[in-house]
Design an enzyme around this catalytic site. Structure first.
Site, PDB file in Angstrom:
ATOM      1  N   HIS A  70     -10.341  -4.200   9.638  1.00 17.17           N
ATOM      2  CA  HIS A  70     -10.188  -4.078   8.186  1.00 17.17           C
ATOM      3  C   HIS A  70     -10.317  -5.425   7.461  1.00 17.17           C
ATOM      4  O   HIS A  70     -10.427  -5.441   6.232  1.00 17.17           O
ATOM      5  CB  HIS A  70      -8.830  -3.460   7.844  1.00 17.17           C
ATOM      6  CG  HIS A  70      -8.838  -1.965   7.832  1.00 17.17           C
ATOM      7  ND1 HIS A  70      -9.660  -1.234   7.000  1.00 17.17           N
ATOM      8  CD2 HIS A  70      -8.112  -1.057   8.543  1.00 17.17           C
ATOM      9  CE1 HIS A  70      -9.453   0.062   7.199  1.00 17.17           C
ATOM     10  NE2 HIS A  70      -8.517   0.198   8.117  1.00 17.17           N
TER      11      HIS A  70
ATOM     12  N   ALA B 251       1.276  -0.793  11.351  1.00 15.97           N
ATOM     13  CA  ALA B 251       0.786  -2.102  10.930  1.00 15.97           C
ATOM     14  C   ALA B 251       0.138  -1.941   9.560  1.00 15.97           C
ATOM     15  O   ALA B 251      -0.067  -0.831   9.081  1.00 15.97           O
ATOM     16  CB  ALA B 251      -0.207  -2.669  11.944  1.00 15.97           C
ATOM     17  N   MET B 252      -0.178  -3.071   8.923  1.00 16.23           N
ATOM     18  CA  MET B 252      -0.838  -3.058   7.622  1.00 16.23           C
ATOM     19  C   MET B 252      -1.848  -4.192   7.565  1.00 16.23           C
ATOM     20  O   MET B 252      -1.519  -5.333   7.884  1.00 16.23           O
ATOM     21  CB  MET B 252       0.192  -3.186   6.490  1.00 16.23           C
ATOM     22  CG  MET B 252      -0.422  -3.275   5.102  1.00 16.23           C
ATOM     23  SD  MET B 252      -1.421  -1.825   4.683  1.00 16.23           S
ATOM     24  CE  MET B 252      -2.423  -2.486   3.346  1.00 16.23           C
ATOM     25  N   GLU B 253      -3.078  -3.849   7.127  1.00 14.37           N
ATOM     26  CA  GLU B 253      -4.211  -4.769   7.196  1.00 14.37           C
ATOM     27  C   GLU B 253      -4.298  -5.737   6.024  1.00 14.37           C
ATOM     28  O   GLU B 253      -5.397  -6.042   5.545  1.00 14.37           O
ATOM     29  CB  GLU B 253      -5.527  -3.974   7.287  1.00 14.37           C
ATOM     30  CG  GLU B 253      -5.923  -3.220   6.020  1.00 14.37           C
ATOM     31  CD  GLU B 253      -5.452  -1.780   5.952  1.00 14.37           C
ATOM     32  OE1 GLU B 253      -5.973  -1.039   5.095  1.00 14.37           O
ATOM     33  OE2 GLU B 253      -4.576  -1.407   6.753  1.00 14.37           O
ATOM     34  N   ASN B 254      -3.162  -6.249   5.544  1.00 17.82           N
ATOM     35  CA  ASN B 254      -3.222  -7.243   4.474  1.00 17.82           C
ATOM     36  C   ASN B 254      -4.232  -8.325   4.830  1.00 17.82           C
ATOM     37  O   ASN B 254      -4.253  -8.828   5.957  1.00 17.82           O
ATOM     38  CB  ASN B 254      -1.841  -7.887   4.275  1.00 17.82           C
ATOM     39  CG  ASN B 254      -0.750  -6.862   4.120  1.00 17.82           C
ATOM     40  OD1 ASN B 254      -0.759  -6.025   3.240  1.00 17.82           O
ATOM     41  ND2 ASN B 254       0.221  -6.928   5.035  1.00 17.82           N
TER      42      ASN B 254
ATOM     43  N   HIS C  34      -7.721  -2.243  15.165  1.00 17.84           N
ATOM     44  CA  HIS C  34      -7.948  -1.476  13.929  1.00 17.84           C
ATOM     45  C   HIS C  34      -7.686  -2.346  12.694  1.00 17.84           C
ATOM     46  O   HIS C  34      -8.498  -2.377  11.763  1.00 17.84           O
ATOM     47  CB  HIS C  34      -7.028  -0.260  13.926  1.00 17.84           C
ATOM     48  CG  HIS C  34      -7.039   0.523  12.652  1.00 17.84           C
ATOM     49  ND1 HIS C  34      -7.844   1.640  12.466  1.00 17.84           N
ATOM     50  CD2 HIS C  34      -6.370   0.362  11.489  1.00 17.84           C
ATOM     51  CE1 HIS C  34      -7.662   2.109  11.245  1.00 17.84           C
ATOM     52  NE2 HIS C  34      -6.762   1.356  10.644  1.00 17.84           N
ATOM     53  N   GLU C  35      -6.555  -3.062  12.692  1.00 18.52           N
ATOM     54  CA  GLU C  35      -6.214  -3.882  11.536  1.00 18.52           C
ATOM     55  C   GLU C  35      -7.144  -5.092  11.392  1.00 18.52           C
ATOM     56  O   GLU C  35      -7.496  -5.488  10.275  1.00 18.52           O
ATOM     57  CB  GLU C  35      -4.753  -4.366  11.635  1.00 18.52           C
ATOM     58  CG  GLU C  35      -3.733  -3.268  11.877  1.00 18.52           C
ATOM     59  CD  GLU C  35      -3.777  -2.138  10.854  1.00 18.52           C
ATOM     60  OE1 GLU C  35      -4.247  -2.379   9.719  1.00 18.52           O
ATOM     61  OE2 GLU C  35      -3.339  -1.026  11.186  1.00 18.52           O
TER      62      GLU C  35
ATOM     63  N   GLU D   3       0.839  -1.196   0.000  1.00 16.97           N
ATOM     64  CA  GLU D   3       0.000   0.000   0.000  1.00 16.97           C
ATOM     65  C   GLU D   3       0.876   1.248   0.000  1.00 16.97           C
ATOM     66  O   GLU D   3       1.820   1.322   0.801  1.00 16.97           O
ATOM     67  CB  GLU D   3      -0.914   0.003   1.227  1.00 16.97           C
ATOM     68  CG  GLU D   3      -1.924   1.146   1.219  1.00 16.97           C
ATOM     69  CD  GLU D   3      -2.708   1.232   2.524  1.00 16.97           C
ATOM     70  OE1 GLU D   3      -3.919   1.454   2.477  1.00 16.97           O
ATOM     71  OE2 GLU D   3      -2.087   1.089   3.597  1.00 16.97           O
TER      72      GLU D   3
END
Length: 344
Positions: free
Chosen positions: A341, A308-311, A337-338, A166
């Site tokens: 998603h 973090a990243m919501e992959n 939060h992640e 992203e």
């Protein structure tokens, strides 16, 4: 009124150019990806060897395309430092290759495949590209370096490779339709050194030795999703594991991967995993919808300026956040939060 002639001149000189550039940057909706079959070879070296590089890789992507109206070219994204070796195009129902020409635009990261005749509307085609992504030689130094796939030395000298796609990183890892509007299935396999483990959005379907000390890991097909949510991580991991029974009765595995030997991270991971499964179940109740995937993994990594990243199915999570924001619930709030998603 004296400004009006100048405004007209500016519009004549620059207005049409800006519109033209806009048309070039955005992809047409006449050609839509349906499914990607991605076959990677990613060479993450042994820390003892290193051999002057930290990460390099190549692969083949086969993209099933839907064509909704007649077009004589296909545009997709491929980053400037990506090498393109071969491009083949055929109708999905035929083995006969079409006559094509290719062009690169490094400013817009566009790869254009021009055909000798218009593609038929309401038809499917198969586009196959052999590529090599740019070599990564050192630890990332700024936020931009964390886009795409990047190496880190991890803790205790261990090498890891992680993706962060992203917003525009997918085009740095494989040729693709790198806009969120284009959702497709992904079927991923990766060849890697056998000392490492590979994890991705979906559960492992199979593993097998491809040559001495090399393993190919094949993953289950994803649901339709945009390119920026694809995730891949390779490293010498251990995991803390749990599971839930989803609201529709499925056994959903939940795991948190960390570097082997990292006792500090292990303690923090156990703490977080006492809450993460409960969060997933609470979100199921809140959204009145079962968790959408067969598993949910977290992997601790260095992730630049992001926490973090919501992959989808494989959330990448900052080591820094886990260690320094454990107190006060901040690390759990970011995890929540992640996780949210994963539904939207």
């Amino acid at each position: 009124m004296a400004l009006l002639p100048w405004l007209l001149v500016c519009w004549a000189l620059f207005g049409t150019t800006l519109n033209s550039d806009s048309d070039l940057v955005r992809l047409t909706d006449a050609v839509q990806p349906v499914r990607y079959d991605l076959d990677f070879l990613i060479d993450l070296p042994d820390p003892e060897e290193h051999r002057g590089y930290a990460l390099r890789g190549n692969g083949t992507v086969s993209i099933l395309l839907d064509v909704s109206r007649p077009v004589s070219e296909i545009k997709l994204h491929a980053a400037e430092d990506m090498k393109i070796f071969t491009v083949k195009l055929r109708k999905s129902s035929s083995e006969d290759e079409m006559q094509i020409r290719t062009q690169r635009n490094n400013r817009t990261s566009l790869l254009t495949v021009e055909t000798d005749r218009k593609l038929a509307s309401s038809s499917q085609y198969r586009l196959e590209i052999v590529f090599e992504f740019g070599e990564r030689k050192s630890e990332p130094h700024n936020a931009k370096d964390y886009e795409g796939i990047y190496p880190t030395s991890g803790n205790y000298g261990k090498m890891t490779a992680t993706t962060h796609l992203e917003p525009l990183g997918a085009r740095k890892v494989f040729p693709c339709f790198d806009e969120p509007v284009f959702k497709a299935f992904f079927k991923i396999s990766v060849a890697h050194r056998s000392q490492y483990q590979a994890i991705s959005n979906m559960p492992v379907e199979s593993k097998g030795e491809v040559r001495t000390n090399w393993t190919r890991t094949l993953f289950q097909k994803t649901p339709p999703m945009p390119s920026y949510l694809l995730a891949l991580a390779i490293g010498d991991y251990k995991s803390v594991n749990s599971h839930i029974i989803s609201s529709d009765g499925r056994n959903v595995s939940i795991s948190f991967y960390i570097d082997k030997g990292d006792e500090v991270m292990e303690n923090t991971t156990h703490y977080m995993m006492t809450y993460i499964p409960k969060m997933v179940q609470e979100f199921e109740k809140m959204f009145l919808t079962p968790f959408p995937l067969p598993k949910l993994d977290f992997v601790a990594t260095n992730i630049g300026q992001a926490y973090a990243m919501e992959n989808w199915g494989l959330i990448t999570y900052s080591r820094f956040v886990m260690v320094f924001y454990k107190q006060g619930g901040t690390s759990l709030a970011i995890a929540a939060h992640e996780i949210a998603h994963q539904w939207f």
